[in-house]
Design an enzyme around this catalytic site. Structure first.
Site, short mmCIF file in Angstrom:
data_model
loop_
_atom_site.label_atom_id
_atom_site.label_comp_id
_atom_site.label_asym_id
_atom_site.label_seq_id
_atom_site.Cartn_x
_atom_site.Cartn_y
_atom_site.Cartn_z
N SER A 85 0.81 -1.21 0.00
CA SER A 85 0.00 0.00 0.00
C SER A 85 0.85 1.26 0.00
CB SER A 85 -0.91 0.03 1.23
OG SER A 85 -1.73 -1.11 1.30
N ASN A 137 -3.44 6.61 -1.15
CA ASN A 137 -3.00 6.74 0.24
C ASN A 137 -2.14 7.97 0.46
OD1 ASN A 137 -4.41 4.56 1.20
ND2 ASN A 137 -2.72 3.11 0.90
N GLU A 181 -4.97 -0.24 -8.18
CA GLU A 181 -3.86 0.64 -8.52
C GLU A 181 -2.72 -0.21 -9.05
OE1 GLU A 181 -3.33 4.71 -5.99
OE2 GLU A 181 -3.12 2.87 -4.83
N HIS A 185 -1.95 -2.96 -6.33
CA HIS A 185 -2.51 -2.57 -5.03
C HIS A 185 -4.03 -2.77 -5.06
CE1 HIS A 185 -3.48 0.80 -1.94
NE2 HIS A 185 -3.49 -0.40 -1.38
#
Length: 689
Positions: free
Chosen positions: A399, A470, A432, A420
Site C-alpha cells: 500500500s 493513500n 492501482e 494494489h
C-alpha cells in the site's frame, strides 16, 4: 435505406434489421434508419425489430452524451414505432438497456432470448430513463417494480422480465424465427401507451425510496425518478411524458449528472497509457503469497473470473485457516442466492494450496500479499526470484512501500510492479497498478489486461509513498485530526464529511482500519517533516493505551459487543481537551463547513502535486481512484473534478487563507495550482509536458 438499418420482407412479416456494432448503440443513424424503415410496411401484417451481432440495443450512443441530439430523437423514434399501423415485435437478445429497453417498450410486444437481460442503468449517470420509460414500464409492471429497476440500475434476467410483464415470451433457439412465429399470432396493435395507468402505490414508492436512500445517498435523481414514475398514475400519458421530460432535462444539465458522466468516461480512459502499445502476455495460472484477508480476497478475485490460483503461506496453519475462510465466504454467497452452491464450490476448487515455494513454478503472474514490511517483502521476492519462470510477472500488493527498492533486490526489475488491491479484494473494483522505474511495457500491459479479465477498474500510478490514493489521504486525515484538537468533537468531524457524501468519516474509518496501522507507519517517518504530530497525537496515545479501534472494542469511539456502531466516549473527549491543553492549543468551535473545506483542500492540493509530478497520468485517473477506492461521492465526480467545479483561483485563495492562519508548512499551494489559477486552466485539461 442505410447500411446500418435494412429491411427484409418474409411473407407477411417486415423484418427491420439493425447492424451498428459493437453494441447497436442508438445513435442518429440508427434512429433515422428505423423511422425510415417504418415507412415501408406496405401490406405487411406485422413487423419484427431485430438487431444483428451480439446484442439488442445496449443503450444510447455515448459519443452523443452532453450534445443536443439530432432529429429524430429517441423519443421521436419510439413514437414512430408506437404509431406504426401494424404490430411491431421487439426481438431481444444480449441486453436491452436504457434507451434500448425504452425502444422495446415502444413496440407492441417483446420476445426475449433466455440468456438476455434488460435494465435501466441511467441512475448511474445521475439521470433516469427519459424517453418514456417511466411512463410505459409502470403500465406493464406497476409503479413499485418500475421504480425498483430504475433506482437499482441492475440488470433483470429473461425469466424475471417475463414474470413482471415487461416481456411477453422467452425464446429458446432461433430468436428471429421465434419472433416471426410470435408475431403471426398478434392480430392487432397493443400499444403500451393505451394500456390503463398503474394503480397508485405510495407505500411501495416510499419503500423503494427508503432502500435507495442507503445506497444512493445524496443523489438528486432518486426523488426525481420517483416523481416521474408517480406521474404515470397521476397524469394522462402525454402529460406524463411532458413531466418526465421536464424532470429529465433538469437532471441532465445539472452538476451531479455532469460529474457522473465524467466518471463514466474517466473509468474507460484510465485503462489507456500513453505510449503503451505492446500486446499483453496470455495468462492462465496465478499465484498468491499470503493467505490472510487480502491474499484470500485476491485469490477469490481471480477464481471468480474463472482462473486457476495457487495460494501459499509460509505458516501452514494460516494457509489452512485462509482456505476455510474462502470456502465459508463462497458458501455464504450461495446461501444468499448470489451464486449457486455448485458454482461456489467450483470457484473454491480453482484455488489450490501450494505446499512450498515450488508450487509457483508454473505461474504466469504471482502476487505477494504479506505483512507491510520491506524486509519481509524482499525475502518473499528472493524466493519468487528463485522458483518463478523467467517470463513470469511478479507483483507486490504493498500500500505504501517503494516498489523500486523491492525491484532492485531482484534479478530482473523489469518484471516487477505493484498491484494494489483494495479490501475486500474480491469485492472492491479499484486496482492501482504501480509502474516501477524499470517495469517493462509488457509487464504493465499484461497487468492492465489481467485487471480487465477480473473486472477491476485499473489506474496506473508512479512510485511514491502511498501511490495516488493513500498519499492524498495523508492530508485529508491530518486536517481531520487537527480540527479535532482545535475543538471539533470526533463525531462532529465524521458527520460533516458524511454529510458531504463520504461513506464514513475519517475518524470512524481510522477505528475500522485499526489505529495501530497508522501508528506503525509513522514509526518510520519524521515528525514535523513527514507528518504533523499534533494531528495524530490522540491516535498515538490511544494505541499506547491498547485502544486500537474496532478490533479491540475501543479506539477514538467505543463499541458495544457485537455492534460496530461508533459511540462517542466522554473519556476520549476529556483526553482530547487534556492533550490540547498540554500542547498549548486554544480550543474553539469549528464549523462543519470549515471541517469539510480544510479536508477537501488538503486532499486536492496533494492531488495537484501528484498530477504535476506525473505520478498520475491525468486528473481523471485520480478521480477514478477516489470514487472506486475511497468512497468519494460519485455525484461529485472525484476530487479533481470537484476542484475544477470550485475553480483553481478559488482554491488558491482559500489555501492562502488557511496559510495565513496555520502557516505554510502544510498550506503551501502546489505550483501547478498557482499556474492554473493564473491562466484560468483546468486540472481536467492539463497534461504534463
Amino acid at each position: 435505406m442505410s447500411e446500418i438499418v435494412t429491411t427484409e420482407r418474409r411473407e407477411d412479416c417486415l423484418i427491420i434489421r439493425v447492424n451498428n456494432p459493437p453494441v447497436n448503440a442508438l445513435g442518429h443513424a440508427v434512429r433515422a434508419g428505423i423511422v425510415d424503415a417504418l415507412q415501408e410496411t406496405g401490406d405487411a401484417k406485422y413487423a419484427v425489430l431485430h438487431c444483428e451481432g451480439r446484442t439488442f440495443f445496449a443503450g444510447a450512443d455515448i459519443t452523443e452524451f452532453g450534445k443536443s441530439p439530432l432529429a429524430p430523437s429517441l423519443a421521436d423514434m419510439i413514437a414512430a414505432l408506437e404509431d406504426c399501423p401494424i404490430p411491431v415485435i421487439a426481438a431481444i437478445h444480449g441486453v436491452a438497456l436504457g434507451g434500448g429497453l425504452e425502444t422495446a417498450l415502444g413496440c407492441d410486444d417483446r420476445i426475449i432470448d433466455r440468456k438476455a437481460r434488460i435494465g435501466f442503468p441511467e441512475i448511474d449517470l445521475g439521470i433516469f430513463p427519459g424517453a418514456g420509460g417511466t411512463q410505459r414500464a409502470p403500465r406493464l409492471t406497476g409503479m413499485a417494480a418500475t421504480l425498483s429497476m430504475i433506482l437499482d440500475g441492475k440488470h433483470v434476467d429473461a425469466a424475471r422480465a417475463v414474470e413482471i410483464g415487461l416481456c411477453d415470451e422467452i425464446s429458446d433457439g432461433d430468436l428471429l424465427e421465434n419472433a416471426i412465429a410470435f408475431a403471426r399470432k398478434q392480430t392487432q396493435k397493443r400499444r403500451v401507451k393505451d394500456l390503463p395507468p398503474p394503480q397508485p402505490d405510495q407505500a411501495a414508492i416510499d419503500a423503494e425510496l427508503a432502500k435507495a436512500a442507503k445506497v444512493r445517498r445524496g443523489q438528486v435523481a432518486v426523488k426525481k425518478a420517483a416523481e416521474a414514475v408517480i406521474a404515470s398514475a397521476a397524469l394522462p400519458f402525454e402529460q406524463g411524458l411532458e413531466k418526465e421530460r421536464d424532470l429529465f432535462l433538469e437532471l441532465i444539465g445539472g452538476p451531479q449528472a455532469r460529474a457522473m458522466r465524467h466518471l463514466f468516461f474517466a473509468e474507460r480512459l484510465s485503462t489507456r497509457v500513453d505510449g503503451l502499445s505492446v500486446t499483453p502476455k496470455s495468462l492462465g495460472l496465478f499465484g498468491v503469497v499470503g493467505s490472510g484477508t487480502m491474499g484470500g480476497g485476491i485469490a477469490m478475485a481471480f477464481a471468480n473470473a474463472g482462473f486457476s490460483v495457487r495460494l501459499f503461506d509460509a505458516n501452514a496453519d494460516a494457509l489452512k485457516s485462509g482456505l476455510e475462510k474462502i470456502r465459508s465466504l463462497y458458501l455464504a454467497s450461495a446461501s444468499k442466492g448470489r451464486i449457486s452452491e455448485a458454482e461456489a464450490l467450483d470457484r473454491f476448487d480453482r484455488i489450490q494450496p501450494a505446499d512450498d515455494w515450488k508450487g509457483f513454478a508454473a505461474c504466469d503472474l504471482i502476487i505477494e500479499a504479506v505483512f507491510e514490511r520491506m524486509d519481509i517483502k524482499k525475502a518473499v521476492f528472493a524466493e519468487l526470484d528463485r522458483v518463478a519462470r523467467p517470463e513470469a510477472i511478479l507483483a507486490t500488493n504493498t500500500s505504501y512501500l517503494d516498489i523500486n527498492e523491492i525491484a532492485a533486490s531482484t534479478k530482473d526489475p523489469s518484471r516487477i510492479l505493484g498491484l494494489h488491491f483494495f479490501s475486500p479484494a474480491n469485492v472492491m473494483r479499484l486496482l492501482e497498478i504501480v509502474r516501477g522505474e524499470k517495469t517493462s511495457d509488457m509487464a504493465l500491459a499484461t497487468a492492465l489486461d489481467a485487471a480487465r479479465n477480473i473486472q477491476k477498474v485499473p489506474v496506473v500510478s508512479g512510485v511514491c509513498h502511498g501511490f495516488i490514493g493513500n498519499r492524498m489521504l495523508k492530508g485529508y486525515g491530518r486536517e481531520a485530526g487537527l480540527c479535532m484538537m482545535e475543538g471539533a468533537a470526533p463525531e462532529a468531524i465524521d458527520k460533516a464529511l458524511y454529510d458531504f457524501g463520504m461513506p464514513m468519516g475519517p475518524l470512524a474509518m481510522a477505528d475500522l482500519a485499526g489505529l495501530d496501522i497508522g501508528y506503525d507507519n509513522r514509526r518510520s517517518m519524521t515528525a514535523g517533516e513527514d507528518y504533523d504530530p499534533l494531528a495524530s497525537l490522540l491516535q498515538d496515545r490511544l494505541v499506547e493505551m491498547g485502544r486500537k479501534g474496532q478490533k479491540t472494542g475501543a479506539g477514538i469511539y467505543k463499541y458495544e459487543p457485537g455492534n460496530r456502531l461508533p459511540q462517542p466516549d466522554p473519556e476520549i473527549a476529556s483526553l482530547i481537551e487534556q492533550l490540547a491543553d498540554e500542547n498549548g492549543i486554544r480550543r474553539r468551535d469549528v464549523a462543519a463547513d470549515e471541517i469539510v473545506e480544510r479536508c477537501m483542500l488538503a486532499l486536492i492540493n496533494e492531488g495537484v502535486d501528484i498530477l504535476s509530478e506525473g505520478v498520475a497520468q491525468r486528473a481523471s485517473d485520480i478521480d477514478v481512484v477516489y470514487a472506486n477506492g475511497y468512497g468519494f461521492p460519485r455525484y461529485r465526480g472525484g476530487p479533481m473534478f470537484y476542484a475544477d467545479e470550485l475553480g483553481a483561483s478559488h482554491i488558491l485563495e482559500r489555501i492562502g487563507h488557511y496559510q495565513d492562519i496555520h502557516g505554510a508548512k502544510w498550506w503551501t499551494p502546489s505550483p501547478l495550482l498557482r499556474e492554473l489559477a493564473a491562466t484560468g486552466g483546468t486540472f481536467g485539461n492539463w497534461k504534463k509536458g
